[in-house]
Design a protein around this motif. Structure first.
Motif, PDB file in Angstrom:
ATOM      1  N   VAL A 340       0.904  -1.099   0.219  1.00 18.85           N
ATOM      2  CA  VAL A 340       0.147  -0.125  -0.020  1.00 18.85           C
ATOM      3  C   VAL A 340       0.766   1.286  -0.143  1.00 18.85           C
ATOM      4  CG1 VAL A 340      -1.923   1.331   1.270  1.00 18.85           C
ATOM      5  CG2 VAL A 340      -1.810  -1.195   1.309  1.00 18.85           C
ATOM      6  N   SER A 341       1.718   1.429   0.881  1.00 17.30           N
ATOM      7  CA  SER A 341       2.443   2.672   1.124  1.00 17.30           C
ATOM      8  C   SER A 341       3.376   3.033  -0.299  1.00 17.30           C
ATOM      9  CB  SER A 341       3.461   2.409   2.286  1.00 17.30           C
ATOM     10  OG  SER A 341       2.650   2.582   3.667  1.00 17.30           O
ATOM     11  N   GLU A 342       3.751   1.894  -0.628  1.00 18.06           N
ATOM     12  CA  GLU A 342       4.739   2.219  -2.118  1.00 18.06           C
ATOM     13  C   GLU A 342       3.836   2.720  -3.002  1.00 18.06           C
ATOM     14  OE1 GLU A 342       7.634  -0.574  -3.029  1.00 18.06           O
ATOM     15  OE2 GLU A 342       8.164  -0.876  -1.046  1.00 18.06           O
ATOM     16  N   ARG A 343       2.631   2.166  -3.086  1.00 12.31           N
ATOM     17  CA  ARG A 343       1.624   2.479  -4.303  1.00 12.31           C
ATOM     18  C   ARG A 343       1.160   3.834  -4.153  1.00 12.31           C
ATOM     19  NH1 ARG A 343      -3.119  -1.709  -5.006  1.00 12.31           N
ATOM     20  NH2 ARG A 343      -3.416  -0.127  -6.707  1.00 12.31           N
ATOM     21  N   VAL A 344       1.163   4.318  -2.890  1.00 11.06           N
ATOM     22  CA  VAL A 344       0.591   5.844  -2.555  1.00 11.06           C
ATOM     23  C   VAL A 344       1.860   6.698  -2.561  1.00 11.06           C
ATOM     24  CG1 VAL A 344      -1.494   5.039  -1.709  1.00 11.06           C
ATOM     25  CG2 VAL A 344       0.350   5.506  -0.155  1.00 11.06           C
ATOM     26  N   GLY A 345       3.018   6.336  -3.095  1.00  5.38           N
ATOM     27  CA  GLY A 345       4.132   7.411  -3.113  1.00  5.38           C
ATOM     28  C   GLY A 345       5.012   7.467  -1.824  1.00  5.38           C
ATOM     29  N   MET A 346       4.821   6.769  -1.186  1.00  2.00           N
ATOM     30  CA  MET A 346       5.879   6.685   0.187  1.00  2.00           C
ATOM     31  C   MET A 346       7.044   6.972   0.005  1.00  2.00           C
ATOM     32  SD  MET A 346       4.353   7.040   3.642  1.00  2.00           S
ATOM     33  CE  MET A 346       3.233   5.699   3.653  1.00  2.00           C
ATOM     34  N   ARG A 347       7.765   6.294  -0.898  1.00  2.00           N
ATOM     35  CA  ARG A 347       9.162   6.408  -1.430  1.00  2.00           C
ATOM     36  C   ARG A 347       9.434   7.569  -2.553  1.00  2.00           C
ATOM     37  NH1 ARG A 347      12.316   1.579  -0.751  1.00  2.00           N
ATOM     38  NH2 ARG A 347      11.494  -0.039   0.354  1.00  2.00           N
TER      39      ARG A 347
END
Length: 384
Positions: A340-347
């Motif tokens: 989830v986090s990577e899909r919403v741009g956390m990185r």
């Protein structure tokens, strides 16, 4: 009061926003933003994080708005606008604690690889699991987690020395109070924030961080009245607790060696639906044979293979089954960060601005929440 479970498999953010959930979350999570324009910008930014394909860089998000002036407004909102991200994070944590039934706070570091040296906080970080240095950012995330899913609510960015030197510090708009910190200091700051938030007794703290003094951290959390489970390195020197094990010696021994050699102290437990064997060893700090009693815990597979992670927790604070359930939460965090986090741009933040990084990642945390709540799960207010 109706409460809600996170649904990690459901990440259709656009359909969630379409239900009107976005409007209610906006009222709850963006109320600290004093201007209506700031609240609108925040909503639009979250929508971009949820719906844009590919990397969610500031440039890509700004490009969704028509006109140069609109794009400049988005850049200003993230990089230079004076709004404070911490109230948003506290409101997010408060909302999640009231509605999503978390089992614990989980603190876990992550390294975000970067190809260059220009993104805020980039430096060389050693990753024990791959045995090499990686160029990138290192941050400590604070999550609210259950056996079903996890939600990030706070982040601490480590700043290598070079970022605190002029003129780089001024260009990145790093505040005077920010200092170069170790991983342990970042974890300590996260613990302080959780304690200041009024951690409820039923919500323990789990720290999964290699390179942290686990004994000292368990002691600190105990003095704050917070139940804890902290990962320790296998080489950590401990003593057996002679009050609990009077027939054993109390010489200093490595934690890993204790768990592999004291086979009589393994027991069968049932944390959930599967039977597990665990080493459960009463210990005290190596510096004192009369300190507070701790439990050294390690899971073993049905085939007799040990989990790589070892944990310390205060003795007598909860049942073994509940403690073993806590040891699984960092795996939930790792799973949901990737899913989830990577899909919403956390990185994806690639700018040099220190406030910009914090604002971007705060809104990415909110996007993570919206993505996993699920369409049709309109929450009801739990205040008052």
């Amino acid at each position: 009061m109706r409460r809600h479970q996170l649904h990690p498999a459901d990440t259709n953010g656009e359909s969630v926003l379409a239900t009107g959930l976005g409007a209610e979350l906006s009222a709850r999570l963006f109320e600290s933003l004093q201007r209506s324009g700031q609240r609108l910008n925040a909503e639009q930014y979250v929508r971009g994080l949820l719906t844009l394909p590919g990397r969610k860089t500031l440039r890509n998000i700004a490009a969704q708005f028509d006109g140069v002036a609109a794009q400049q407004r988005v850049h200003h909102f993230i990089s230079t606008s004076p709004w404070d991200w911490m109230p948003l994070r506290r409101d997010l944590a408060d909302y999640a604690r009231q509605t999503l039934m978390p089992d614990a706070w989980v603190m876990r570091p992550t390294v975000i690889p970067k190809s260059g040296l220009h993104s805020i906080g980039v430096g060389q970080h050693y990753l024990p699991d791959v045995g090499r240095l990686v160029n990138g950012q290192q941050a400590v995330g604070t999550w609210l987690a259950s056996a079903q899913a996890a939600l990030p609510v706070d982040w601490r960015l480590r700043l290598p020395e070079r970022w605190l030197e002029s003129p780089l510090r001024q260009r990145a708009n790093i505040p005077d109070g920010a200092m170069p910190g170790t991983l342990e200091e970042c974890v300590g700051e996260a613990v302080t924030e959780v304690a200041a938030a009024g951690n409820p007794p039923h919500c323990p703290v789990v720290v999964d961080a290699d390179g942290v003094d686990g004994v000292a951290l368990v002691r600190r959390l105990s003095t704050l009245g917070i139940q804890s489970l902290v990962r320790v390195h296998p080489d950590t020197q401990l003593r057996l607790d002679r009050t609990a094990l009077p027939k054993y010696g109390d010489g200093e021994r490595a934690a890993g060696e204790l768990t592999t050699s004291l086979t009589r102290l393994r027991q069968r437990v049932n944390p959930g639906n599967s039977r597990t064997t665990a080493s459960v060893i009463p210990v005290v700090a190596a510096s004192s044979s009369r300190g507070a009693s701790l439990l050294l815990i390690r899971r073993w597979s049905p085939a007799g293979l040990p989990d790589e992670r070892l944990w310390l927790t205060p003795a007598g604070t909860s049942s073994l089954a509940s403690v073993l359930a806590l040891t699984r939460l960092p795996d939930i965090v790792a799973r949901d960060f990737a899913a989830v986090s990577e899909r919403v741009g956390m990185r994806d933040f690639a700018g040099r601005s220190y406030p910009g990084w914090h604002r971007h990642i705060t809104l990415a945390c909110i996007a993570h929440l919206v993505a996993v709540l699920g369409p049709g799960d309109t929450p009801r207010s739990t205040r008052g």
